[in-house]
Design an enzyme around this catalytic site. Structure first.
Site, PDB file in Angstrom:
ATOM      1  CB  SER A 110      -5.621  24.118  23.236  1.00  0.00           C
ATOM      2  OG  SER A 110      -5.912  25.487  23.136  1.00  0.00           O
TER       3      SER A 110
HETATM    4  N1  SAH Z   1      -6.630  27.863  19.144  1.00  0.00           N
HETATM    5  C1  SAH Z   1      -5.227  27.679  19.492  1.00  0.00           C
HETATM    6  C2  SAH Z   1      -4.937  28.161  20.880  1.00  0.00           C
HETATM    7  C3  SAH Z   1      -4.245  29.473  20.886  1.00  0.00           C
HETATM    8  S1  SAH Z   1      -3.938  30.168  22.484  1.00  0.00           S
HETATM    9  C4  SAH Z   1      -4.875  26.238  19.304  1.00  0.00           C
HETATM   10  O1  SAH Z   1      -5.251  25.662  18.321  1.00  0.00           O
HETATM   11  O2  SAH Z   1      -4.185  25.632  20.071  1.00  0.00           O
HETATM   12  C5  SAH Z   1      -5.142  31.436  22.528  1.00  0.00           C
HETATM   13  C6  SAH Z   1      -4.972  32.561  21.568  1.00  0.00           C
HETATM   14  O3  SAH Z   1      -5.974  33.521  21.864  1.00  0.00           O
HETATM   15  C7  SAH Z   1      -3.647  33.299  21.654  1.00  0.00           C
HETATM   16  O4  SAH Z   1      -2.998  33.215  20.426  1.00  0.00           O
HETATM   17  C8  SAH Z   1      -4.041  34.735  21.982  1.00  0.00           C
HETATM   18  O5  SAH Z   1      -3.251  35.712  21.333  1.00  0.00           O
HETATM   19  C9  SAH Z   1      -5.470  34.775  21.465  1.00  0.00           C
HETATM   20  N2  SAH Z   1      -6.305  35.844  21.999  1.00  0.00           N
HETATM   21  C10 SAH Z   1      -6.390  36.308  23.283  1.00  0.00           C
HETATM   22  N3  SAH Z   1      -7.286  37.324  23.346  1.00  0.00           N
HETATM   23  C11 SAH Z   1      -7.782  37.492  22.079  1.00  0.00           C
HETATM   24  C12 SAH Z   1      -8.725  38.398  21.498  1.00  0.00           C
HETATM   25  N4  SAH Z   1      -9.353  39.347  22.208  1.00  0.00           N
HETATM   26  N5  SAH Z   1      -8.995  38.267  20.181  1.00  0.00           N
HETATM   27  C13 SAH Z   1      -8.375  37.331  19.422  1.00  0.00           C
HETATM   28  N6  SAH Z   1      -7.457  36.467  19.917  1.00  0.00           N
HETATM   29  C14 SAH Z   1      -7.165  36.542  21.234  1.00  0.00           C
END
Ligand code: SAH
Length: 263
Positions: A110
């Site tokens: 993000s």
């Molecule tokens: N927190 C991260 C952002 C990751 S993007 C950062 O520090 O930048 C969002 C993430 O959510 C992705 O890796 C995706 O695989 C995950 N995601 C989507 N649906 C999900 C679910 N139901 N349970 C767990 N993770 C999920």
């Protein structure tokens, strides 16, 4: 399945190499922070020009403060967590720009501005300091590391195994004892850790799963992207009070989709 490979961490040059040419699209510049560009060959670097990653991060945080981030714990956490450790080496020079970046599997780290904004919303909740926090969507682990600096205990769930493992690798050297990485479907939350004083999601669906609201403590706050009545994805804040749930819709955002099941 591939055996785990020791992963080379992206380096972050503490100083411009002597004699680095003026800004040029040379390959060796790839791994430099943007703020390091600009020294010219043979020039005596005035103090402060040879910026290390702390100085580049401080510049990023000043911009975040200019956008309204002000909570001292959030400012301190954004200053402390080295975002360049969470991105691939080819992207290190963009690590302190306010932009999302690919982390593999079609997912992104993000934007720092969004991480700071969401974590600040949690830090402004009624229950302070933050006790147990649940994060849905670990991705590369960056936001989890930020959360671990403002909360007592953090549980972070990721549904894509390779990203869960990547986060584990990224975080290993940082040794964050109050952060627990879980591989699972975050749609169902993590009841074993409930009730949470805060829940934060880094992926957005049409609705906020009922499990999240169930697992929130009274006085707790949930911050997540969700589709609003206008059909757009906005940040949504849920405050759970003794008298029920209060929903507030904030600005439009753009998050990867919340998906169910494992991958
Ligand atoms: N927190 C991260 C952002 C990751 S993007 C950062 O520090 O930048 C969002 C993430 O959510 C992705 O890796 C995706 O695989 C995950 N995601 C989507 N649906 C999900 C679910 N139901 N349970 C767990 N993770 C999920």
């Amino acid at each position: 399945m591939k055996p785990p490979q020791p992963r080379q961490r992206p380096g972050f040059p503490a100083r411009l190499p002597a004699g680095t040419p003026a800004p040029a699209p040379a390959r060796q510049h790839k791994a430099e922070p943007t703020a390091n560009r600009g020294a010219s060959r043979g020039a005596v670097a005035p103090s402060g020009v040879g910026m290390d990653s702390a100085a580049v991060r401080a510049a990023m945080v000043r911009k975040l403060q200019g956008q309204g981030i002000s909570h001292p714990a959030v400012v301190a956490a954004m200053l402390a967590v080295e975002r360049h450790r969470f991105v691939d080496s080819a992207l290190v020079n963009q690590a302190y720009e306010d932009t999302s970046l690919p982390i593999g599997q079609g997912q992104t780290i993000s934007k720092p501005g969004v991480v700071a904004r969401m974590v600040e919303l949690l830090c402004q909740a009624r229950v302070q300091p933050l006790g147990r926090v649940l994060e849905i969507g670990t991705g590369c682990g960056y936001q989890a590391a930020v959360l671990a600096r403002v909360a007592k205990e953090v549980y972070s769930i990721e549904r894509i195994r390779s990203l869960h493992e990547k986060a584990r690798d990224n975080l290993r050297a940082l040794r964050v004892p109050n952060l627990h990485l879980l591989f699972g479907d975050g749609m169902v939350g993590f009841p074993q850790g409930a009730p949470y004083s805060a829940i934060i999601a880094a992926a957005g669906g049409n609705d906020l799963p009922a499990a999240w609201i169930d697992q929130l403590a009274v006085g707790g706050r949930l911050v997540a992207p969700a589709v609003t009545a206008a059909g757009r994805q906005n940040l949504v804040v849920i405050d759970k009070t003794a008298n029920g749930v209060v929903r507030t819709e904030l600005e439009a955002v753009h998050f990867v989709p919340l998906k169910s099941g494992l991958a």
